[in-house]
Design a protein around this motif. Sequence first.
Motif, PDB file in Angstrom:
ATOM      1  N   GLY A 137       1.589   1.476   4.514  1.00 39.58           N
ATOM      2  CA  GLY A 137       3.039   1.414   4.368  1.00 39.58           C
ATOM      3  C   GLY A 137       3.690   0.246   5.078  1.00 39.58           C
ATOM      4  O   GLY A 137       4.899   0.020   4.938  1.00 39.58           O
ATOM      5  N   LYS A 138       2.921  -0.498   5.821  1.00 34.97           N
ATOM      6  CA  LYS A 138       3.420  -1.733   6.450  1.00 34.97           C
ATOM      7  C   LYS A 138       2.830  -2.963   5.778  1.00 34.97           C
ATOM      8  O   LYS A 138       2.976  -4.079   6.285  1.00 34.97           O
ATOM      9  CB  LYS A 138       3.044  -1.759   7.937  1.00 34.97           C
ATOM     10  N   ARG A 139       2.107  -2.743   4.699  1.00 32.21           N
ATOM     11  CA  ARG A 139       1.394  -3.795   3.970  1.00 32.21           C
ATOM     12  C   ARG A 139       0.400  -4.529   4.875  1.00 32.21           C
ATOM     13  O   ARG A 139       0.064  -5.693   4.652  1.00 32.21           O
ATOM     14  CB  ARG A 139       2.372  -4.788   3.332  1.00 32.21           C
ATOM     15  N   ALA A 140      -0.055  -3.853   5.897  1.00 30.16           N
ATOM     16  CA  ALA A 140      -0.989  -4.483   6.835  1.00 30.16           C
ATOM     17  C   ALA A 140      -2.396  -3.929   6.671  1.00 30.16           C
ATOM     18  O   ALA A 140      -3.313  -4.344   7.369  1.00 30.16           O
ATOM     19  CB  ALA A 140      -0.505  -4.276   8.265  1.00 30.16           C
ATOM     20  N   LEU A 141      -2.560  -2.982   5.740  1.00 26.69           N
ATOM     21  CA  LEU A 141      -3.882  -2.411   5.462  1.00 26.69           C
ATOM     22  C   LEU A 141      -4.199  -2.622   3.991  1.00 26.69           C
ATOM     23  O   LEU A 141      -3.422  -2.214   3.118  1.00 26.69           O
ATOM     24  CB  LEU A 141      -3.877  -0.913   5.783  1.00 26.69           C
ATOM     25  N   LYS A 142      -5.302  -3.288   3.720  1.00 27.07           N
ATOM     26  CA  LYS A 142      -5.704  -3.579   2.338  1.00 27.07           C
ATOM     27  C   LYS A 142      -7.013  -2.876   2.042  1.00 27.07           C
ATOM     28  O   LYS A 142      -7.907  -2.881   2.892  1.00 27.07           O
ATOM     29  CB  LYS A 142      -5.915  -5.093   2.127  1.00 27.07           C
ATOM     30  N   PHE A 143      -7.135  -2.347   0.826  1.00 26.52           N
ATOM     31  CA  PHE A 143      -8.354  -1.658   0.425  1.00 26.52           C
ATOM     32  C   PHE A 143      -9.074  -2.461  -0.650  1.00 26.52           C
ATOM     33  O   PHE A 143      -8.505  -2.739  -1.700  1.00 26.52           O
ATOM     34  CB  PHE A 143      -8.003  -0.260  -0.098  1.00 26.52           C
ATOM     35  N   GLU A 157       2.929 -12.915  -1.035  1.00 30.87           N
ATOM     36  CA  GLU A 157       3.400 -11.597  -1.466  1.00 30.87           C
ATOM     37  C   GLU A 157       2.595 -10.468  -0.827  1.00 30.87           C
ATOM     38  O   GLU A 157       2.983  -9.309  -0.912  1.00 30.87           O
ATOM     39  CB  GLU A 157       3.369 -11.486  -2.999  1.00 30.87           C
ATOM     40  N   ASP A 158       1.468 -10.793  -0.211  1.00 28.39           N
ATOM     41  CA  ASP A 158       0.660  -9.768   0.434  1.00 28.39           C
ATOM     42  C   ASP A 158       0.893  -9.692   1.942  1.00 28.39           C
ATOM     43  O   ASP A 158       0.270  -8.891   2.635  1.00 28.39           O
ATOM     44  CB  ASP A 158      -0.833 -10.015   0.155  1.00 28.39           C
ATOM     45  N   LEU A 159       1.774 -10.547   2.456  1.00 27.22           N
ATOM     46  CA  LEU A 159       2.059 -10.517   3.890  1.00 27.22           C
ATOM     47  C   LEU A 159       3.021  -9.375   4.203  1.00 27.22           C
ATOM     48  O   LEU A 159       3.870  -9.023   3.375  1.00 27.22           O
ATOM     49  CB  LEU A 159       2.662 -11.851   4.334  1.00 27.22           C
ATOM     50  N   VAL A 175      10.750  -2.429 -10.024  1.00 20.35           N
ATOM     51  CA  VAL A 175       9.531  -3.019  -9.455  1.00 20.35           C
ATOM     52  C   VAL A 175       9.935  -3.950  -8.314  1.00 20.35           C
ATOM     53  O   VAL A 175      10.744  -4.862  -8.505  1.00 20.35           O
ATOM     54  CB  VAL A 175       8.747  -3.821 -10.513  1.00 20.35           C
ATOM     55  N   SER A 176       9.352  -3.716  -7.137  1.00 18.92           N
ATOM     56  CA  SER A 176       9.666  -4.525  -5.963  1.00 18.92           C
ATOM     57  C   SER A 176       8.577  -5.549  -5.676  1.00 18.92           C
ATOM     58  O   SER A 176       7.458  -5.447  -6.186  1.00 18.92           O
ATOM     59  CB  SER A 176       9.818  -3.616  -4.739  1.00 18.92           C
ATOM     60  N   PHE A 177       8.918  -6.494  -4.841  1.00 19.54           N
ATOM     61  CA  PHE A 177       7.956  -7.409  -4.207  1.00 19.54           C
ATOM     62  C   PHE A 177       7.141  -8.239  -5.199  1.00 19.54           C
ATOM     63  O   PHE A 177       5.977  -8.502  -4.970  1.00 19.54           O
ATOM     64  CB  PHE A 177       7.036  -6.624  -3.258  1.00 19.54           C
ATOM     65  N   LYS A 178       7.756  -8.605  -6.287  1.00 20.91           N
ATOM     66  CA  LYS A 178       7.116  -9.515  -7.239  1.00 20.91           C
ATOM     67  C   LYS A 178       5.831  -8.967  -7.854  1.00 20.91           C
ATOM     68  O   LYS A 178       4.920  -9.721  -8.222  1.00 20.91           O
ATOM     69  CB  LYS A 178       6.843 -10.881  -6.575  1.00 20.91           C
ATOM     70  N   ARG A 179       5.770  -7.657  -8.014  1.00 22.79           N
ATOM     71  CA  ARG A 179       4.600  -7.060  -8.668  1.00 22.79           C
ATOM     72  C   ARG A 179       4.796  -6.995 -10.184  1.00 22.79           C
ATOM     73  O   ARG A 179       3.945  -6.471 -10.895  1.00 22.79           O
ATOM     74  CB  ARG A 179       4.349  -5.654  -8.112  1.00 22.79           C
ATOM     75  N   GLU A 180       5.912  -7.533 -10.686  1.00 20.55           N
ATOM     76  CA  GLU A 180       6.130  -7.532 -12.133  1.00 20.55           C
ATOM     77  C   GLU A 180       5.249  -8.577 -12.826  1.00 20.55           C
ATOM     78  O   GLU A 180       4.711  -9.485 -12.187  1.00 20.55           O
ATOM     79  CB  GLU A 180       7.615  -7.796 -12.445  1.00 20.55           C
ATOM     80  N   VAL A 181       5.110  -8.424 -14.138  1.00 16.97           N
ATOM     81  CA  VAL A 181       4.284  -9.327 -14.943  1.00 16.97           C
ATOM     82  C   VAL A 181       5.146  -9.824 -16.104  1.00 16.97           C
ATOM     83  O   VAL A 181       5.815  -9.024 -16.764  1.00 16.97           O
ATOM     84  CB  VAL A 181       3.056  -8.569 -15.520  1.00 16.97           C
ATOM     85  N   VAL A 182       5.136 -11.132 -16.320  1.00 16.52           N
ATOM     86  CA  VAL A 182       5.878 -11.677 -17.460  1.00 16.52           C
ATOM     87  C   VAL A 182       4.912 -11.812 -18.635  1.00 16.52           C
ATOM     88  O   VAL A 182       3.895 -12.492 -18.544  1.00 16.52           O
ATOM     89  CB  VAL A 182       6.533 -13.036 -17.113  1.00 16.52           C
ATOM     90  N   VAL A 183       5.214 -11.099 -19.714  1.00 20.91           N
ATOM     91  CA  VAL A 183       4.388 -11.138 -20.923  1.00 20.91           C
ATOM     92  C   VAL A 183       5.269 -11.681 -22.049  1.00 20.91           C
ATOM     93  O   VAL A 183       6.194 -11.005 -22.491  1.00 20.91           O
ATOM     94  CB  VAL A 183       3.843  -9.739 -21.280  1.00 20.91           C
ATOM     95  N   GLY A 184       4.981 -12.888 -22.486  1.00 24.24           N
ATOM     96  CA  GLY A 184       5.846 -13.527 -23.479  1.00 24.24           C
ATOM     97  C   GLY A 184       7.244 -13.665 -22.895  1.00 24.24           C
ATOM     98  O   GLY A 184       7.423 -14.269 -21.834  1.00 24.24           O
TER      99      GLY A 184
END
Length: 194
Positions: free
Chosen positions: A72-78, A148-150, A167-176
Amino acid sequence: MQTLAEYEVLAEAAHGHLCAGQILGLRMALYGVELLGIEDPTGADRKRLVTYVEIDRCATDAIPIVTGCRLGKRALKFRDFGKVAATFWDLARDRGVRVVARESAKQRAAELYPEISNRNRQQMRAYREMADEELFAHAWVRVAIGPEDLPGYKAPRVVCARCGEGVSFKREVVVGSETLCRSCAGESYYTVVG
Ligand SMILES: [Zn+2]
Ligand SMILES: [Zn+2]
């Protein structure tokens, strides 16, 4: 830093039981933090660390007890590699160390305490006492962490053109010409049944 025994109390409360994996995870995190020279990971140095864990088993639950790195702090990655290993990345010094449990650790525990027939108890005892170098191998590594992963990254919130969810934190995807969430873009891990 606290003592291993003190961390064990916290780990048991968080994980639901104390087991060999917890001891191994605590030792792994203590070793990683020590190699990096970080003295107060949950206090004064709490914004310095990012941890990558490589397995979703007991040891992983113990690591944030020492590092303070949480999902929840974006400090742990799996990274699901199925290995009892973790990489500890120091944001302040831009360097990291990967620590992996040695395959020989279980065998060594059996050699040290053959009189303890319960494997979990045998390993708990041994993993408390074995030297870091006997339990773990380590390597200095580089990790390319995108902005974006910091932990502190921010970006405008967008709304998916298809499902309407935010959608937060630039996790969106531009398709066309459409801006979509990752689910609508085809990365969904679920199908709606009801
Ligand atoms: Zn466990
Ligand atoms: Zn969507």
